[in-house]
Design a protein around this motif. Structure first.
Motif, PDB file in Angstrom:
ATOM      1  N   GLN A  19       0.827  -1.206   0.000  1.00  0.00           N
ATOM      2  CA  GLN A  19       0.000   0.000   0.000  1.00  0.00           C
ATOM      3  C   GLN A  19       0.864   1.259   0.000  1.00  0.00           C
ATOM      4  O   GLN A  19       0.500   2.265  -0.626  1.00  0.00           O
ATOM      5  N   ALA A  20       2.007   1.199   0.679  1.00  0.00           N
ATOM      6  CA  ALA A  20       2.914   2.353   0.687  1.00  0.00           C
ATOM      7  C   ALA A  20       3.388   2.669  -0.729  1.00  0.00           C
ATOM      8  O   ALA A  20       3.478   3.845  -1.116  1.00  0.00           O
ATOM      9  N   SER A  42       4.315  14.012   5.233  1.00  0.00           N
ATOM     10  CA  SER A  42       3.357  14.913   5.883  1.00  0.00           C
ATOM     11  C   SER A  42       1.966  14.310   5.943  1.00  0.00           C
ATOM     12  O   SER A  42       1.130  14.764   6.730  1.00  0.00           O
ATOM     13  N   THR A  43       1.701  13.310   5.128  1.00  0.00           N
ATOM     14  CA  THR A  43       0.369  12.705   5.067  1.00  0.00           C
ATOM     15  C   THR A  43       0.404  11.277   5.625  1.00  0.00           C
ATOM     16  O   THR A  43       0.200  11.078   6.814  1.00  0.00           O
ATOM     17  N   ALA A  44       0.691  10.296   4.779  1.00  0.00           N
ATOM     18  CA  ALA A  44       0.681   8.904   5.213  1.00  0.00           C
ATOM     19  C   ALA A  44       1.798   8.594   6.214  1.00  0.00           C
ATOM     20  O   ALA A  44       1.600   7.809   7.150  1.00  0.00           O
ATOM     21  N   GLY A  45       2.981   9.196   6.024  1.00  0.00           N
ATOM     22  CA  GLY A  45       4.064   8.970   6.976  1.00  0.00           C
ATOM     23  C   GLY A  45       3.700   9.445   8.364  1.00  0.00           C
ATOM     24  O   GLY A  45       3.979   8.771   9.372  1.00  0.00           O
ATOM     25  N   HIS A  46       3.062  10.598   8.429  1.00  0.00           N
ATOM     26  CA  HIS A  46       2.617  11.128   9.717  1.00  0.00           C
ATOM     27  C   HIS A  46       1.500  10.281  10.299  1.00  0.00           C
ATOM     28  O   HIS A  46       1.410  10.087  11.519  1.00  0.00           O
ATOM     29  N   GLU A  47       0.636   9.746   9.443  1.00  0.00           N
ATOM     30  CA  GLU A  47      -0.459   8.896   9.914  1.00  0.00           C
ATOM     31  C   GLU A  47       0.095   7.610  10.537  1.00  0.00           C
ATOM     32  O   GLU A  47      -0.405   7.158  11.569  1.00  0.00           O
ATOM     33  N   GLN A  48       1.120   7.025   9.942  1.00  0.00           N
ATOM     34  CA  GLN A  48       1.684   5.783  10.457  1.00  0.00           C
ATOM     35  C   GLN A  48       2.227   5.961  11.864  1.00  0.00           C
ATOM     36  O   GLN A  48       2.024   5.112  12.737  1.00  0.00           O
ATOM     37  N   GLU A  80     -10.092   0.677  -2.586  1.00  0.00           N
ATOM     38  CA  GLU A  80      -9.288  -0.543  -2.497  1.00  0.00           C
ATOM     39  C   GLU A  80      -8.873  -0.805  -1.046  1.00  0.00           C
ATOM     40  O   GLU A  80      -8.865  -1.952  -0.586  1.00  0.00           O
ATOM     41  N   CYS A  81      -8.522   0.252  -0.328  1.00  0.00           N
ATOM     42  CA  CYS A  81      -8.156   0.114   1.087  1.00  0.00           C
ATOM     43  C   CYS A  81      -9.348  -0.358   1.906  1.00  0.00           C
ATOM     44  O   CYS A  81      -9.215  -1.209   2.801  1.00  0.00           O
ATOM     45  N   ASP A  82     -10.521   0.217   1.639  1.00  0.00           N
ATOM     46  CA  ASP A  82     -11.737  -0.217   2.337  1.00  0.00           C
ATOM     47  C   ASP A  82     -12.020  -1.691   2.064  1.00  0.00           C
ATOM     48  O   ASP A  82     -12.378  -2.448   2.977  1.00  0.00           O
ATOM     49  N   ASP A  83     -11.882  -2.103   0.808  1.00  0.00           N
ATOM     50  CA  ASP A  83     -12.127  -3.497   0.439  1.00  0.00           C
ATOM     51  C   ASP A  83     -11.130  -4.421   1.132  1.00  0.00           C
ATOM     52  O   ASP A  83     -11.493  -5.529   1.583  1.00  0.00           O
ATOM     53  N   PHE A  87      -5.787  -8.949   9.123  1.00  0.00           N
ATOM     54  CA  PHE A  87      -5.891  -7.682   9.857  1.00  0.00           C
ATOM     55  C   PHE A  87      -5.924  -6.559   8.838  1.00  0.00           C
ATOM     56  O   PHE A  87      -5.442  -6.702   7.713  1.00  0.00           O
ATOM     57  N   GLY A  88      -6.522  -5.436   9.210  1.00  0.00           N
ATOM     58  CA  GLY A  88      -6.658  -4.322   8.283  1.00  0.00           C
ATOM     59  C   GLY A  88      -5.473  -3.368   8.298  1.00  0.00           C
ATOM     60  O   GLY A  88      -4.561  -3.473   9.119  1.00  0.00           O
ATOM     61  N   LEU A  89      -5.507  -2.427   7.356  1.00  0.00           N
ATOM     62  CA  LEU A  89      -4.517  -1.347   7.253  1.00  0.00           C
ATOM     63  C   LEU A  89      -5.278  -0.044   7.028  1.00  0.00           C
ATOM     64  O   LEU A  89      -6.112   0.035   6.133  1.00  0.00           O
ATOM     65  N   TRP A  90      -4.980   0.950   7.837  1.00  0.00           N
ATOM     66  CA  TRP A  90      -5.731   2.197   7.759  1.00  0.00           C
ATOM     67  C   TRP A  90      -4.865   3.412   7.417  1.00  0.00           C
ATOM     68  O   TRP A  90      -5.378   4.429   6.998  1.00  0.00           O
ATOM     69  N   VAL A  91      -3.554   3.310   7.585  1.00  0.00           N
ATOM     70  CA  VAL A  91      -2.720   4.509   7.535  1.00  0.00           C
ATOM     71  C   VAL A  91      -2.530   5.075   6.133  1.00  0.00           C
ATOM     72  O   VAL A  91      -2.128   6.234   5.988  1.00  0.00           O
ATOM     73  N   PHE A  92      -2.811   4.299   5.091  1.00  0.00           N
ATOM     74  CA  PHE A  92      -2.649   4.811   3.731  1.00  0.00           C
ATOM     75  C   PHE A  92      -3.982   5.171   3.072  1.00  0.00           C
ATOM     76  O   PHE A  92      -3.993   5.664   1.946  1.00  0.00           O
TER      77      PHE A  92
END
Length: 668
Positions: A450-451, A536-542, A635-638, A652-657
């Motif tokens: 996803q990254a 600033s976006t996904a990196g910060h979210e992780q 795609e992330c939701d799916d 398990f899910g992934l939410w940070v991206f």
């Protein structure tokens, strides 16, 4: 679905369910509604704002009666300030829990911030509100070596709330905050309250933070089992720190390390940080290795814990989760994301790029509020006796050592091993090359898949935007290389990173720059801008999307007593748990959204257009970017919806991206 043979929930470490804040949370409240829904300070929860007002008026009257002969100036000041001061005194006096004054002030601060907070609306940003290019006044961080942060008064566009406005108007932000923290007594560990066996720490914490706590996106139905440990390291907070294990650990294929913190001294009675967790080729946990240091003349003590379900094993897992939480927060989040790339990128942008420069305009949403939050971090998190030093176990020496060595313990992705300084310069910000290296090492996990998808979307957006202004091919390369403002922006940013971290092994980037071809310069510029936006976006979210972790001191905490090795519930003290949750709440104010959901979210009008046709092309670039984000979000939701149907360890899910959860900047 394949069932994992991992040990399930232990009697020593129950998994408490996640608790969402009450609806509507502050994410959906308007200013007036927020003022009316300030949570109760009293333990019983029955007295609301009217109770505070009545008591505050009574105290105010007593103050007036006690000083009948004060001079007119004092009376005027009392009339202007007496009621709010009385209100604050009543609030702090009766706020229970928490008992420690520092955390009461933290909660009151966030209540006031939210009551007067102005939600950002990018569509209303105007070019004439941007600050002109010029040198920024900076302050030096107390602990960190050679890190300077611009003062929050110099931020642009950021409206913020009452707290920020007060600090902006004060003669010295540092004087105000340091005066407050230096006068607040710090509770000793021996005086803190421990949770009893069976007492729900999540309900306790959420009973205090209530609707000042942000909503939780991640789903953690199980937090403390061996299976959950795999999820934490493969999909959660440790996913970006997963490495290949070396041959000295037979039967182990992967590792997440935190023993880098084991040498740091802690305060009396606190446990030291550390523990490395090892997994086999199927990501089943094999062992946990703990380093402990004695006196300087003694050998380092190494203890290995095996997954036998004993209290020692559960304690080893608890120590690892807490150490990982602390390591990621201090090093990856506060140092790496905020004070490294975001801080130096914004400084270079403001000092080298004119208001009308296309790259300056492009970076406005990705730099929104960064100066504000980084300066607040300098004065309220990275200063002696402030909120973060009160919550972590490190003593003053430990904090000094942690900040001095922060670069050496950044995630492996942040550091390259290229001996050639030019190749190192090229690879430093090339996220795709870093992920492809992970693939070659057998580490192409769902997280990195996803990254890579997200990076390609963002890189395509940046590239298309730059192509529009500079052109493509050799002429475009030449045009970008000849842009002196852009060149100085890149040189300053990378040189500042070098000053902090020495990634170029003694070489200055301005010495290397003339030896690069125009095409290589363009590639470095494009990758740096993309990496800035990506972190600033996904990196910060992780590293910052830790709501699920911070609300449960039995899941993760910044500190815990050493006595838990042998007795007591495996959970941090109540005061520490509340402190961690309140720090999380203070650093979770909504920022501009990356994915446009309504017209007020659109910032594309900032892009400089020479004509209607030019504007139309820019709109097309932005719309394509948004369309790609929408597709990726689905795609992330799916992926998350299908988690229960996948076999371990990918169940398990992934939410940070997921773009629908991402904000454009590292601000709070």
């Amino acid at each position: 679905m394949e069932q994992s043979p991992l040990i399930g929930e232990s009697l020593y470490a129950p998994s408490w369910p996640v608790v969402q804040p009450p609806e509507p949370s502050f994410y959906s409240l308007g200013c007036c509604q927020t003022c009316l829904r300030i949570p109760a300070a009293f333990g019983c929860g029955g007295c609301r704002i009217c109770c505070y007002s009545i008591l505050a008026v009574l105290l105010f009257a007593l103050l007036l009666g006690f000083y009948p002969i004060v001079v007119a100036l004092v009376l005027v000041l009392l009339l202007l300030l007496g009621l709010p001061i009385s209100y604050a005194m009543i609030y702090l006096l009766f706020l229970n829990p928490p008992p420690e004054l520092a955390w009461k002030i933290a909660k009151l601060t966030q209540l006031l911030r939210l009551a007067f907070y102005q939600f950002p609306k990018p569509a209303e940003w105007r070019v004439d509100q941007l600050a002109p290019k010029g040198p920024l006044e900076t302050g030096l961080l107390q602990y960190a070596i050679a890190i300077r942060v611009p003062f929050l008064q110099q931020d642009e566009l950021y409206a913020g709330g009452l707290f920020e406005r007060f600090l902006r108007s004060s003669p010295s932000t540092e004087f105000v905050t340091s005066s407050v923290f230096s006068t607040l007594p710090q509770m000793e560990l021996k005086d803190m309250s421990l949770f009893k066996e069976g007492e729900n720490p999540v309900e306790y914490v959420m009973g205090v933070v209530q609707d000042i706590y942000p909503r939780i996106n991640q789903e953690w139905t199980d937090k403390t089992s061996d299976r959950a440990l795999t999820h934490l390291c493969l999909h959660g907070l440790g996913a970006h720190r997963l490495e290949r294990a070396d041959s000295t650990h037979p039967g182990c294929s992967y590792v997440v390390r935190t023993n880098q913190l084991s040498t740091l001294p802690v305060r009396e009675g606190y446990e030291t940080y550390g523990n490395d967790v090892y997994f086999d080729k199927d990501f089943r946990v094999v062992k946990i290795v703990r380093f402990e240091n004695g006196e300087v003349w003694e050998d380092q003590k190494i203890t290995t814990f095996l997954p036998d379900g004993s209290r020692d094993w559960e304690y080893a897992k608890f120590c690892f989760r807490c150490s990982l939480f602390t390591l990621v927060t201090l090093v990856d989040h506060l140092y790496g994301t905020h004070l490294q790339l975001a801080n130096v990128g914004v400084q270079a942008m403001r000092e080298q790029l004119s208001v009308d420069h296309p790259v300056r305009r492009f970076l406005v949403p990705f730099s929104y509020g960064s100066i504000n939050i980084n300066d607040l971090a300098r004065t309220t998190l990275v200063t002696r006796d402030s909120w973060l030093p009160r919550a972590v176990a490190l003593d003053d020496e430990g904090l000094q050592l942690a900040w001095a060595s922060a670069f050496q313990i950044l995630p492996p992705d942040y550091i390259t091993n290229e001996s050639d300084p030019i190749k190192m310069l090229e690879s430093l910000f090339d996220r795709e090359a870093q992920i492809e290296k992970k693939r070659s090492e057998g580490l192409f996990t769902a997280y990195y898949k996803q990254a890579l998808q997200y990076w390609k979307i963002l890189h395509g957006f940046v590239s298309s935007y730059l192509d529009h202004y500079y052109g493509t091919g050799a002429k475009g390369d030449l045009a970008m290389a000849a842009d002196q403002e852009l060149k100085l922006f890149i040189l300053q940013a990378i040189n500042l990173v070098q000053t902090l971290a020495s990634p170029l092994t003694g070489h200055r980037v301005n010495e290397l720059w003339p030896h690069l071809s125009d095409a290589r310069k363009r590639r470095i510029m494009t990758n740096f801008i993309t990496r800035f936006c990506e972190l600033s976006t996904a990196g910060h979210e992780q590293v910052g999307d830790v709501q699920a972790y911070a609300q449960d001191p039995s899941f993760c905490s910044f500190s815990w007593p050493k006595s838990l090795r042998r007795e007591g519930a495996l959970v941090a003290p109540k005061e520490v748990g509340l402190g961690v949750a309140l720090i999380m709440a203070l650093t979770s104010t909504p920022m501009p959204r990356l994915l446009v959901r309504e017209p007020t979210d659109d910032w594309s009008h900032l892009f400089p257009g020479a004509s209607e046709a030019d504007r139309s092309k820019l709109n097309s670039i932005f719309e394509r970017f948004q369309s790609e984000l929408q597709t990726f979000s689905k795609e992330c939701d799916d992926y998350n919806a299908e988690a229960k149907n996948r076999a371990f360890p990918n169940d398990f899910g992934l939410w940070v991206f997921n773009p629908k959860y991402l904000e454009t900047s590292v601000s709070i």
